[in-house]
Design a protein around this motif. Structure first.
Motif, PDB file in Angstrom:
ATOM      1  N   GLN A 144       0.847  -1.187   0.000  1.00  0.00           N
ATOM      2  CA  GLN A 144       0.000   0.000   0.000  1.00  0.00           C
ATOM      3  C   GLN A 144       0.883   1.237   0.000  1.00  0.00           C
ATOM      4  O   GLN A 144       1.975   1.227   0.570  1.00  0.00           O
ATOM      5  CB  GLN A 144      -0.886  -0.013   1.246  1.00  0.00           C
ATOM      6  N   ARG A 145       0.402   2.306  -0.623  1.00  0.00           N
ATOM      7  CA  ARG A 145       1.146   3.572  -0.627  1.00  0.00           C
ATOM      8  C   ARG A 145       1.349   4.047   0.808  1.00  0.00           C
ATOM      9  O   ARG A 145       0.453   3.971   1.638  1.00  0.00           O
ATOM     10  CB  ARG A 145       0.367   4.637  -1.389  1.00  0.00           C
TER      11      ARG A 145
ATOM     12  N   TRP B 199      -2.490   7.923   6.505  1.00  0.00           N
ATOM     13  CA  TRP B 199      -3.814   8.537   6.646  1.00  0.00           C
ATOM     14  C   TRP B 199      -4.793   7.554   7.277  1.00  0.00           C
ATOM     15  O   TRP B 199      -5.500   7.894   8.214  1.00  0.00           O
ATOM     16  CB  TRP B 199      -4.287   9.011   5.278  1.00  0.00           C
ATOM     17  N   TYR B 200      -4.826   6.310   6.797  1.00  0.00           N
ATOM     18  CA  TYR B 200      -5.697   5.282   7.361  1.00  0.00           C
ATOM     19  C   TYR B 200      -5.388   5.075   8.841  1.00  0.00           C
ATOM     20  O   TYR B 200      -6.290   4.880   9.646  1.00  0.00           O
ATOM     21  CB  TYR B 200      -5.527   3.947   6.639  1.00  0.00           C
TER      22      TYR B 200
ATOM     23  N   THR C   9      -5.338  14.470   6.926  1.00  0.00           N
ATOM     24  CA  THR C   9      -5.719  14.311   5.522  1.00  0.00           C
ATOM     25  C   THR C   9      -4.626  13.543   4.800  1.00  0.00           C
ATOM     26  O   THR C   9      -3.493  13.446   5.281  1.00  0.00           O
ATOM     27  CB  THR C   9      -5.900  15.677   4.817  1.00  0.00           C
ATOM     28  N   ARG C  10      -4.979  13.028   3.636  1.00  0.00           N
ATOM     29  CA  ARG C  10      -3.982  12.285   2.863  1.00  0.00           C
ATOM     30  C   ARG C  10      -2.897  13.229   2.363  1.00  0.00           C
ATOM     31  O   ARG C  10      -1.724  12.861   2.309  1.00  0.00           O
ATOM     32  CB  ARG C  10      -4.661  11.564   1.709  1.00  0.00           C
ATOM     33  N   SER C  11      -3.261  14.445   2.015  1.00  0.00           N
ATOM     34  CA  SER C  11      -2.242  15.395   1.557  1.00  0.00           C
ATOM     35  C   SER C  11      -1.292  15.766   2.698  1.00  0.00           C
ATOM     36  O   SER C  11      -0.101  15.970   2.473  1.00  0.00           O
ATOM     37  CB  SER C  11      -2.877  16.635   0.940  1.00  0.00           C
TER      38      SER C  11
ATOM     39  N   ASP D 101       1.668   7.134   2.024  1.00  0.00           N
ATOM     40  CA  ASP D 101       0.805   8.241   2.437  1.00  0.00           C
ATOM     41  C   ASP D 101      -0.612   7.770   2.761  1.00  0.00           C
ATOM     42  O   ASP D 101      -1.230   8.224   3.724  1.00  0.00           O
ATOM     43  CB  ASP D 101       0.791   9.367   1.402  1.00  0.00           C
ATOM     44  N   LYS D 102      -1.094   6.812   1.991  1.00  0.00           N
ATOM     45  CA  LYS D 102      -2.432   6.280   2.231  1.00  0.00           C
ATOM     46  C   LYS D 102      -2.485   5.553   3.578  1.00  0.00           C
ATOM     47  O   LYS D 102      -3.416   5.735   4.356  1.00  0.00           O
ATOM     48  CB  LYS D 102      -2.811   5.327   1.091  1.00  0.00           C
ATOM     49  N   TRP D 103      -1.464   4.740   3.858  1.00  0.00           N
ATOM     50  CA  TRP D 103      -1.438   4.012   5.118  1.00  0.00           C
ATOM     51  C   TRP D 103      -1.341   4.977   6.303  1.00  0.00           C
ATOM     52  O   TRP D 103      -2.028   4.792   7.311  1.00  0.00           O
ATOM     53  CB  TRP D 103      -0.263   3.016   5.160  1.00  0.00           C
TER      54      TRP D 103
ATOM     55  N   ARG E 224      -9.805   1.381   4.313  1.00  0.00           N
ATOM     56  CA  ARG E 224     -10.399   2.718   4.357  1.00  0.00           C
ATOM     57  C   ARG E 224     -10.037   3.370   5.680  1.00  0.00           C
ATOM     58  O   ARG E 224      -9.578   2.718   6.606  1.00  0.00           O
ATOM     59  CB  ARG E 224     -11.910   2.656   4.207  1.00  0.00           C
ATOM     60  N   ARG E 225     -10.262   4.668   5.770  1.00  0.00           N
ATOM     61  CA  ARG E 225     -10.018   5.390   7.019  1.00  0.00           C
ATOM     62  C   ARG E 225     -11.235   5.200   7.907  1.00  0.00           C
ATOM     63  O   ARG E 225     -12.349   5.540   7.543  1.00  0.00           O
ATOM     64  CB  ARG E 225      -9.789   6.868   6.729  1.00  0.00           C
TER      65      ARG E 225
END
Length: 89
Positions: A6-7, A13-14, A20-22, A9-11, A72-73
């Motif tokens: 998984q990316r 955030w989750y 936020t993801r940004s 940044d995504k992890w 998902r978050r």
């Protein structure tokens, strides 16, 4: 990307290390995140179960071992199920 990765940044955030993801991507690109001891500046870095992620954020430093990638978050309780304290393992 492979299903077992998984990316970063995504992890982050989750797992609720960023609101936020940004913001998660910014943590990575600003150099506040290490994966397995190596400084990471690429928010798209592939993260796998078992990797150790160290986040040196302004509010504190956390070293955690990835135990799940998540889909998902969710709530803070669900986010806590994605990692364990690296010192405890």
């Amino acid at each position: 990307m492979r299903e077992d990765r998984q990316r970063l940044d995504k992890w982050l955030w989750y797992a609720r290390f960023a609101r936020t993801r940004s913001m998660a991507a910014r943590l990575v690109t600003d150099g506040y995140v290490r994966v397995n001891g190596q400084r990471c500046e690429n928010a798209a870095k592939a993260l796998a179960v078992g990797d150790v992620v160290t986040v040196a954020a302004p509010h504190g430093t956390a070293a955690v071992r990835v135990i799940d990638l998540g889909e998902r978050r969710g709530s803070a309780t669900q986010a806590r199920e994605l990692y364990e304290d690296a010192a405890s393992s």
